[in-house]
Design a protein around this motif. Sequence first.
Motif, PDB file in Angstrom:
ATOM      1  N   GLU A   6       0.885  -1.222   0.038  1.00  0.00           N
ATOM      2  CA  GLU A   6       0.099  -0.184   0.127  1.00  0.00           C
ATOM      3  C   GLU A   6       0.917   1.452   0.116  1.00  0.00           C
ATOM      4  O   GLU A   6       0.548   2.412  -0.787  1.00  0.00           O
ATOM      5  CB  GLU A   6      -1.038   0.052   1.274  1.00  0.00           C
TER       6      GLU A   6
ATOM      7  N   ASP B 148       3.839   1.484  -1.259  1.00  0.00           N
ATOM      8  CA  ASP B 148       4.683   1.448  -2.665  1.00  0.00           C
ATOM      9  C   ASP B 148       3.433   1.942  -3.490  1.00  0.00           C
ATOM     10  O   ASP B 148       3.702   2.825  -4.503  1.00  0.00           O
ATOM     11  CB  ASP B 148       4.892   0.201  -2.952  1.00  0.00           C
ATOM     12  N   SER B 149       2.134   1.798  -3.411  1.00  0.00           N
ATOM     13  CA  SER B 149       1.165   2.156  -4.291  1.00  0.00           C
ATOM     14  C   SER B 149       0.828   3.496  -3.944  1.00  0.00           C
ATOM     15  O   SER B 149       0.968   4.543  -5.095  1.00  0.00           O
ATOM     16  CB  SER B 149      -0.353   1.593  -3.908  1.00  0.00           C
ATOM     17  N   ARG B 150       0.985   4.187  -2.968  1.00  0.00           N
ATOM     18  CA  ARG B 150       0.849   5.450  -2.808  1.00  0.00           C
ATOM     19  C   ARG B 150       1.909   6.301  -3.225  1.00  0.00           C
ATOM     20  O   ARG B 150       1.774   7.437  -3.778  1.00  0.00           O
ATOM     21  CB  ARG B 150       0.684   5.903  -1.215  1.00  0.00           C
TER      22      ARG B 150
ATOM     23  N   ILE C 102       0.525   1.523 -10.765  1.00  0.00           N
ATOM     24  CA  ILE C 102       0.265   0.887  -9.484  1.00  0.00           C
ATOM     25  C   ILE C 102       0.088  -0.454  -9.140  1.00  0.00           C
ATOM     26  O   ILE C 102      -0.426  -1.223 -10.004  1.00  0.00           O
ATOM     27  CB  ILE C 102      -1.232   1.502  -9.109  1.00  0.00           C
ATOM     28  N   PRO C 103       1.031  -1.259  -8.139  1.00  0.00           N
ATOM     29  CA  PRO C 103       1.141  -2.525  -7.889  1.00  0.00           C
ATOM     30  C   PRO C 103      -0.147  -3.077  -7.557  1.00  0.00           C
ATOM     31  O   PRO C 103      -0.994  -2.455  -7.148  1.00  0.00           O
ATOM     32  CB  PRO C 103       1.831  -2.571  -6.741  1.00  0.00           C
ATOM     33  N   LYS C 104      -0.360  -4.391  -8.238  1.00  0.00           N
ATOM     34  CA  LYS C 104      -1.707  -4.997  -8.219  1.00  0.00           C
ATOM     35  C   LYS C 104      -1.622  -5.762  -6.623  1.00  0.00           C
ATOM     36  O   LYS C 104      -1.502  -6.924  -6.830  1.00  0.00           O
ATOM     37  CB  LYS C 104      -2.001  -5.802  -9.473  1.00  0.00           C
ATOM     38  N   VAL C 105      -2.047  -4.861  -5.764  1.00  0.00           N
ATOM     39  CA  VAL C 105      -1.636  -5.490  -4.532  1.00  0.00           C
ATOM     40  C   VAL C 105      -2.597  -6.529  -4.273  1.00  0.00           C
ATOM     41  O   VAL C 105      -1.839  -7.780  -3.875  1.00  0.00           O
ATOM     42  CB  VAL C 105      -2.244  -4.443  -3.432  1.00  0.00           C
TER      43      VAL C 105
END
Length: 565
Positions: free
Chosen positions: A518, A520-522, A550-553
């Motif tokens: 999360e 990393d996404s931000r 955005i990483p596919k968390v």
Amino acid sequence: MAGQTVSMKEPVCLIENDSDGKLCVVRSALGILDQIDQHVVVVSVVGLYRTGKSYLMNKLAGFALGATIQSKTKGIWMWCVPHPEKRDHTLVLLDTEGLGDVEKGDEKNDNWIFSLAVLLSSTLVYNSLGTIDNNALEKLHYVTELTEHIKVKSNQRDGEESSEYLRYFPSFVWTVRDFTLTLEVDGRPITANEYLENALKLRTGQSKKDQAYNLPRSCLRNYFSPRWCFVFERPASRDKMRRMEELTDADLEPAFVEQAKEFCDHVFNDAKTKTLKQGLKVTGRLLGNLAETYVSAIRSGQIPCLDNAVLRARAHYQKGMADWVAYPTETQEELSEVHAVMEKEAVAIFINNSFKDEDQKYQLELMKVLQEVYDKICERNYKESQKSCESKIQCIFDPLEEKIRAGSYMTPGGYKEYCNDLKLATSEYRSEGGRGVKAEEVLNEYLGRKASIGEAILSADQSLTEAEQRAEAEQAKREASERENRAMEEQLVVQERLRADQQRTYEENVNQLMERMERDSRNAIAEHDRVLTALDTVGTAAALFLPGIIPKVGGMVVKWLSKWF
């Protein structure tokens, strides 16, 4: 930190070549290191074959010539002894097979042996014959290839090495055997250390010849500090040298014996404790883990990394457990609570220091590693509990045992007296602290062994009627069954706690991984917005696609969880 240590009477092989020629760690040697909770000073002795390395090892271990390490050492041999000067430290000596053996002809293996000696030691001793001249430095070409065999950081790039290696590498000692020169420069006396530094001076030219001349010298100067030098005269006559392993110090030249003593004194007083990044001091158990990690990387075709995120997290966990756990713990819960705290910190260290672990391969490795370490700690806790309980039983039940041996209970009314003494001793035992997680199990085993004695005393008690004897026998069976149930319940509590530990481990790793993703996404969104703002003026914003950044968390976590289960 007092900790446990060992005192080996002879060396054992730590790293050898298996039947396929690949390096492997010897499990029995790891078992020895696993017993050492003390911090370790690790001294590796390397050098060309037939240069007398084994003599230095024998002297450092406190043995005279003749015993111990053989001249034809293969692989890396280990010798652990209590440190003669540093309290609560163990001196670990590593003797490597002779480098450059033309009969063996395996230079790749030599490079790995040399690299492992550097990786594992806090002081590296290089042994050679004659003088430190250009020829001697050219034979030390292994030092020029270290960056091909050791990485400082997992994300290291070319050209980032020199200053970083200096921070991690061991101190360096060059021992020169059969030295015949006078220590002087331009008629001025110099020390052996000055002799070494003079030999490492660089040329100012830029020709290929100058570059070849400077390369080994630059590597030694850039990778190893501090540096020391010790020179030794020829130890004995040529005839005596043919039977060197049979000689004692009295058979050697006094000057040589004194020089050897100065070398040993330096190692004992100046060789530092093996440490990792951020000053984490290495124990024998952790040294074994390091050896396993480095050899595993080599076997898999990878380059060992000094600043390994898994290794750092593991080291932090092990140090914390060693510092906070007092064996045996009263309950499994007490041990589990310390484990939970240290595991959480270890996972955080890994998460904050790992790079490009998209499929969570290394996090899974960390989970496996920490579970293995925790299993060993639990096993030690069981053994320490067993020892403690057996000791307390021996002390508390000794008066009862004495009366049994004396036949005091084999009289009318003896069975009642026996049962009362047994109950009092059992009650006293159960009131004792420090018994640990096997308290009821050990008690049950002890009293189970006493069942036949109780039956014999009951049968001999003429004051009891047959009906009373039958009733007493039934009562003894009920009490035995109750003890059995208590022992089973005790172990069920332990197993249930261990299962809870595994569930909490899984949840802790998932939570920290999600937080990392999360975060990393931000950061990716913020970077995306920044780039959009910068490119908006030129109308190229449409070229960027937000979901691709955005990483596919969710998908990543699902994929990771499937691997864990």
